[in-house]
Design an enzyme around this catalytic site. Structure first.
Site, PDB file in Angstrom:
ATOM      1  N   HIS A 107       0.996  -1.117  -0.307  1.00 43.23           N
ATOM      2  CA  HIS A 107      -0.064   0.115  -0.041  1.00 43.23           C
ATOM      3  C   HIS A 107       0.914   1.272   0.064  1.00 43.23           C
ATOM      4  CE1 HIS A 107      -3.273   2.809   1.109  1.00 43.23           C
ATOM      5  NE2 HIS A 107      -3.939   1.806   0.748  1.00 43.23           N
ATOM      6  N   ASP A 140      -7.934  -5.432  -0.228  1.00 47.75           N
ATOM      7  CA  ASP A 140      -8.497  -6.450  -0.891  1.00 47.75           C
ATOM      8  C   ASP A 140      -7.974  -7.653  -0.878  1.00 47.75           C
ATOM      9  OD1 ASP A 140      -7.585  -3.424  -3.039  1.00 47.75           O
ATOM     10  OD2 ASP A 140      -9.639  -4.266  -2.645  1.00 47.75           O
TER      11      ASP A 140
HETATM   12  C1  SDX Z   1      -6.227   0.168  -2.904  1.00 50.00           C
HETATM   13  O1  SDX Z   1      -4.494   4.589  -2.053  1.00 50.00           O
HETATM   14  C2  SDX Z   1      -5.311   4.047  -1.268  1.00 50.00           C
HETATM   15  O2  SDX Z   1      -5.742   4.172  -0.101  1.00 50.00           O
HETATM   16  C3  SDX Z   1      -6.077   2.631  -2.141  1.00 50.00           C
HETATM   17  C4  SDX Z   1      -7.253   1.815  -1.339  1.00 50.00           C
HETATM   18  C5  SDX Z   1      -8.451   2.624  -1.152  1.00 50.00           C
HETATM   19  O3  SDX Z   1      -9.087   2.279  -0.191  1.00 50.00           O
HETATM   20  O4  SDX Z   1      -8.680   3.580  -1.745  1.00 50.00           O
HETATM   21  O5  SDX Z   1      -6.533   1.484  -0.066  1.00 50.00           O
HETATM   22  C6  SDX Z   1      -7.463   0.534  -2.088  1.00 50.00           C
HETATM   23  O6  SDX Z   1      -5.943   0.357  -3.905  1.00 50.00           O
HETATM   24  C7  SDX Z   1      -5.243  -0.899  -2.159  1.00 50.00           C
HETATM   25  C8  SDX Z   1      -4.064  -1.481  -3.032  1.00 50.00           C
HETATM   26  C9  SDX Z   1      -4.646  -2.599  -3.837  1.00 50.00           C
HETATM   27  N1  SDX Z   1      -3.418  -2.784  -4.895  1.00 50.00           N
HETATM   28  C10 SDX Z   1      -2.957  -3.973  -4.898  1.00 50.00           C
HETATM   29  O7  SDX Z   1      -2.917  -4.618  -3.900  1.00 50.00           O
HETATM   30  C11 SDX Z   1      -2.006  -4.334  -5.949  1.00 50.00           C
HETATM   31  C12 SDX Z   1      -0.761  -4.782  -5.415  1.00 50.00           C
HETATM   32  N2  SDX Z   1       0.076  -3.710  -4.593  1.00 50.00           N
HETATM   33  C13 SDX Z   1       1.011  -2.937  -5.630  1.00 50.00           C
HETATM   34  O8  SDX Z   1       0.976  -2.738  -6.735  1.00 50.00           O
HETATM   35  C14 SDX Z   1       1.367  -1.593  -4.698  1.00 50.00           C
HETATM   36  O9  SDX Z   1       1.676  -2.050  -3.350  1.00 50.00           O
HETATM   37  C15 SDX Z   1       0.503  -0.364  -4.503  1.00 50.00           C
HETATM   38  C16 SDX Z   1       0.041   0.096  -5.907  1.00 50.00           C
HETATM   39  C17 SDX Z   1      -0.644  -0.747  -3.680  1.00 50.00           C
HETATM   40  C18 SDX Z   1       1.319   0.706  -4.073  1.00 50.00           C
HETATM   41  O10 SDX Z   1       2.343   1.167  -4.638  1.00 50.00           O
HETATM   42  P1  SDX Z   1       3.437   2.210  -4.397  1.00 50.00           P
HETATM   43  O11 SDX Z   1       3.201   2.797  -2.956  1.00 50.00           O
HETATM   44  O12 SDX Z   1       3.589   2.930  -5.574  1.00 50.00           O
HETATM   45  O13 SDX Z   1       4.682   1.301  -3.974  1.00 50.00           O
HETATM   46  P2  SDX Z   1       5.692   0.886  -5.054  1.00 50.00           P
HETATM   47  O14 SDX Z   1       5.092   0.203  -6.359  1.00 50.00           O
HETATM   48  O15 SDX Z   1       6.778   1.779  -5.350  1.00 50.00           O
HETATM   49  O16 SDX Z   1       6.498  -0.550  -4.229  1.00 50.00           O
HETATM   50  C19 SDX Z   1       7.317  -0.283  -3.365  1.00 50.00           C
HETATM   51  C20 SDX Z   1       8.256  -1.594  -3.355  1.00 50.00           C
HETATM   52  C21 SDX Z   1       8.663  -1.929  -4.964  1.00 50.00           C
HETATM   53  O17 SDX Z   1       9.817  -2.533  -5.011  1.00 50.00           O
HETATM   54  P3  SDX Z   1      11.332  -1.572  -5.331  1.00 50.00           P
HETATM   55  O18 SDX Z   1      10.955  -0.947  -6.675  1.00 50.00           O
HETATM   56  O19 SDX Z   1      11.362  -0.464  -4.592  1.00 50.00           O
HETATM   57  O20 SDX Z   1      12.341  -2.701  -5.407  1.00 50.00           O
HETATM   58  O21 SDX Z   1       7.526  -2.700  -2.945  1.00 50.00           O
HETATM   59  C22 SDX Z   1       7.263  -3.269  -4.009  1.00 50.00           C
HETATM   60  C23 SDX Z   1       7.683  -2.958  -5.447  1.00 50.00           C
HETATM   61  O22 SDX Z   1       7.983  -3.807  -6.316  1.00 50.00           O
HETATM   62  N3  SDX Z   1       6.045  -4.092  -4.018  1.00 50.00           N
HETATM   63  C24 SDX Z   1       5.646  -5.047  -4.318  1.00 50.00           C
HETATM   64  C25 SDX Z   1       4.052  -5.295  -3.888  1.00 50.00           C
HETATM   65  N4  SDX Z   1       3.741  -4.077  -3.824  1.00 50.00           N
HETATM   66  C26 SDX Z   1       4.963  -3.141  -4.026  1.00 50.00           C
HETATM   67  N5  SDX Z   1       6.269  -6.361  -4.463  1.00 50.00           N
HETATM   68  C27 SDX Z   1       5.464  -7.576  -4.563  1.00 50.00           C
HETATM   69  N6  SDX Z   1       4.213  -7.642  -4.273  1.00 50.00           N
HETATM   70  C28 SDX Z   1       3.594  -6.598  -4.121  1.00 50.00           C
HETATM   71  N7  SDX Z   1       2.169  -6.413  -3.987  1.00 50.00           N
END
Ligand code: SDX
Length: 428
Positions: free
Chosen positions: A306, A363
């Site tokens: 998140h 989720d």
């Molecule tokens: C919702 O914003 C809100 O409040 C949203 C929400 C709401 O109620 O409105 O809470 C609802 O959208 C919840 C999130 C649902 N999405 C997912 O579950 C999809 C999987 N999660 C990711 O795609 C990710 O965690 C996000 C999109 C939710 C957040 O991404 P960020 O904050 O942009 O973080 P990032 O992508 O920069 O990740 C940071 C690091 C990265 O590694 P590095 O590039 O630093 O090496 O963490 C890794 C990412 O690769 N990472 C994950 C991961 N999520 C982040 N690695 C593996 N699996 C994951 N799920």
């Protein structure tokens, strides 16, 4: 405002900006004069360090895993409140007295029917259209039917449009489901609760009475409460940006629905259950954990991580407990729940997830419950949109009433071609 300031030394001089403080949470640096002072822009793709507005609706402390709606903790609301009461709280700022709640529920109930011609919109879609595609279309189309509540400068029209959107989303969503399974649309019944009405519209048929299962109704209430609002997330920011141009509320909510559909946002609940099903058994979990950690593999654990929560999403905690309770009470054993719980345990003890502070989010478990209730995965994000419409509408109203708000118009760091002259095609 505080008497604290932030100073910036640049090649074109030193500048000082005031710090503003809220009732709780980080102070903000007021940089509204920054471009005028410095001739430079700030740069923050994804807005990781940017406050886009002032708001009094929802507060999140991502490090502590705290979520408050108008000051009330989400776990207390999920346990003790109901969705109509939370909707009133988000819209009006405080818990309603019984009379206020009764009047609000009465008003919402009497806006649940939709214009009869809206039903023809559905017949234009293929039966296998994704219900979120249908919702983008029909919610936007509401502005073609309710002209008497599109003048955003009129507080009364804003309130009626807000009531219409909250009330009609379940009806439109149920119609999208009915259309996909080839069953006739039902009409709302005013004697049912908001959630009970939605369950009957979705799973009822004209051929026989529909009996609402109180366990299912309570679980749906809780799921709606957990999804109602969440500060300035992507879809709420979309609604605010659309609204900042003066677009009508129906168009703004349609924009929010479109943004919510993405798998990184609201589409993650559908993607998470599909992922858990693909994993299938506990013994295949290590293979997917390895893929999630592999920089060369685009695979991510859906329902994990998140932008704000760097601790456990408090909604996920309630959702997991609800999943266990609902499956037990409905006497359903779903291997997917075992996979989800084992995956969570393994991930939470894995260095990669610990270091990146990745925890289950709202989720991760919701799909287990929704599947047990009987919703197809394609409907999961539609259910998220029904609940989040309350938050979108509350945030839209707050934005319209905020004297500091103006049309949102970010700038950029331009990295394209500098000026050059046109070359006729024969000379290229
Ligand atoms: C919702 O914003 C809100 O409040 C949203 C929400 C709401 O109620 O409105 O809470 C609802 O959208 C919840 C999130 C649902 N999405 C997912 O579950 C999809 C999987 N999660 C990711 O795609 C990710 O965690 C996000 C999109 C939710 C957040 O991404 P960020 O904050 O942009 O973080 P990032 O992508 O920069 O990740 C940071 C690091 C990265 O590694 P590095 O590039 O630093 O090496 O963490 C890794 C990412 O690769 N990472 C994950 C991961 N999520 C982040 N690695 C593996 N699996 C994951 N799920």
């Amino acid at each position: 405002m505080t008497d604290k300031t932030a100073s910036l030394k640049t090649t074109s001089g030193d500048f000082t900006y005031p710090l503003l403080n809220g009732s709780v949470g980080p102070d903000v640096v007021d940089i509204r004069k920054f471009y005028g002072d410095t001739g430079m822009f700030t740069y923050d793709p994804g807005f990781t360090s940017t406050a886009s507005c002032q708001s009094a609706i929802t507060y999140i402390d991502g490090d502590q895993g705290i979520l408050l709606h108008r000051g009330f903790p989400i776990d207390q609301l999920a346990e003790k409140s109901n969705f109509m009461e939370v909707a009133y709280l988000l819209l009006h700022g405080d818990l309603p007295k019984q009379k206020e709640l009764d009047e609000f529920s009465y008003t919402i109930t009497r806006h649940t029917m939709v214009h009869e011609q809206l039903a023809t919109f559905y017949r234009g879609f293929r039966r296998d259209a994704h219900p979120m595609a249908i919702m983008c279309g029909v919610v936007g189309a509401l502005s073609a039917f309710y002209h008497d509540s599109t003048d955003i400068t009129d507080p009364q029209q804003r309130l009626i449009a807000s009531h219409r959107l909250i009330a009609k989303m379940p009806t439109l969503a149920a119609m999208a489901f009915k259309y996909s399974v080839g069953q006739p649309f039902l009409y709302p019944q005013n004697g049912l609760s908001y959630t009970g009405n939605f369950l009957r519209l979705t799973f009822g048929v004209p051929a026989e009475p529909y009996e609402i299962n109180p366990i299912v109704e309570k679980a749906m209430e809780r799921i709606f409460i957990l999804h109602a609002d969440h500060e300035q997330n992507a879809s709420t920011s979309t609604v605010r940006l659309a609204g900042s141009s003066g677009a009508n509320p129906f168009a703004c909510i349609a924009a929010g629905i479109a943004c919510l559909w993405g798998p990184a946002h609201g589409g993650a609940n559908e993607a998470a259950l599909n992922m858990l099903r693909e994993i299938g058994t506990v013994k295949r979990i290590p293979e997917y954990i390895a893929r999630a950690k592999d920089k060369n593999d685009p695979f991510r654990l859906m329902g994990f991580g998140h932008r704000v929560y760097k601790n456990y999403d408090p909604r996920a905690k309630v959702m997991q407990a609800t999943a266990q309770a609902v499956l037990k009470e409905l006497n359903i054993s779903d291997p997917v729940l075992d996979v989800a719980q084992e995956l969570e345990q393994i991930a939470l003890h894995d260095e990669y997830f610990i270091e990146k502070k990745l925890y289950p989010n709202v989720d991760f478990y919701s799909g287990v419950i929704l599947n047990a209730i009987g919703f197809p995965t394609e409907m999961f994000t539609v259910l998220f949109a029904i609940a989040r419409t309350v938050g979108w509408v509350a945030q839209w109203n707050e934005m319209i009433s905020d004297p500091e708000q103006k049309i949102g118009r970010p700038r950029q760091l331009y990295v394209g071609a500098t000026q050059r002259d046109y070359v006729p095609v024969k000379e290229r």
